[in-house]
Design an enzyme around this catalytic site. Structure first.
Site, mmCIF file in Angstrom:
data_model
loop_
_atom_site.group_PDB
_atom_site.id
_atom_site.type_symbol
_atom_site.label_atom_id
_atom_site.label_comp_id
_atom_site.label_asym_id
_atom_site.label_seq_id
_atom_site.Cartn_x
_atom_site.Cartn_y
_atom_site.Cartn_z
ATOM 1 N N SER A 13 0.846 -1.187 0.000
ATOM 2 C CA SER A 13 0.000 0.000 0.000
ATOM 3 C C SER A 13 0.882 1.238 0.000
ATOM 4 C CB SER A 13 -0.913 0.012 1.234
ATOM 5 O OG SER A 13 -1.621 1.237 1.323
ATOM 6 N N HIS A 14 0.302 2.345 -0.397
ATOM 7 C CA HIS A 14 0.998 3.624 -0.318
ATOM 8 C C HIS A 14 1.111 4.111 1.122
ATOM 9 C CE1 HIS A 14 0.357 3.541 -4.593
ATOM 10 N NE2 HIS A 14 1.110 4.606 -4.709
#
Length: 136
Positions: A13-14
């Site tokens: 994920s970011h």
């Protein structure tokens, strides 16, 4: 069953918080079965928003038990980072696959399926099938 030959799961994920939370959710919903190796790889090394090839590679190495590693991503540039690592050829464990699946539902399906001792193809298929889950 020992976790020695279970498929490993990496959640990219970011956001470090999102990756860690989805990992905890997936493991929690998987119940009391075998401990599937799951590692979040979120954010950048400095704790910012983004993706890090180094964090992804380290996460993949940490969950590799020899049965393959399924990598699920949240957004576009995470996909590009994983594809670049796969193209390098030596950055990720053998039998690492980028799985086209929704991030949360796919992660849950992947962890539950991996916990049954299923192979990498079955884990990938279960995660991808999560696209068909209807909510209404």
């Amino acid at each position: 069953m020992s976790d020695e030959r279970l498929v490993g799961i990496v959640l990219v994920s970011h956001s470090a918080e999102v990756a860690a939370s989805v990992a905890a959710l997936a493991k929690g919903l998987a119940g009391g079965g075998p401990a599937v190796p799951v590692a979040p790889a979120g954010g950048t090394e400095g704790g910012g928003i983004g993706t890090s090839a180094e964090l992804i590679a380290a996460a993949a190495a940490s969950v590799d038990r020899g049965a393959g590693v399924a990598v699920l991503t949240d957004l576009g540039s995470a996909v590009l980072t994983v594809k670049a690592l796969l193209a390098e050829g030596d950055e990720l464990p053998e039998q690492t696959r980028l799985v086209d699946a929704p991030f949360v539902e796919g992660a849950v399906a992947a962890v539950v399926t991996a916990g049954t001792g299923a192979d990498l193809a079955a884990v990938e298929s279960a995660a991808a099938e999560a696209y068909t889950y209807r909510k209404v």
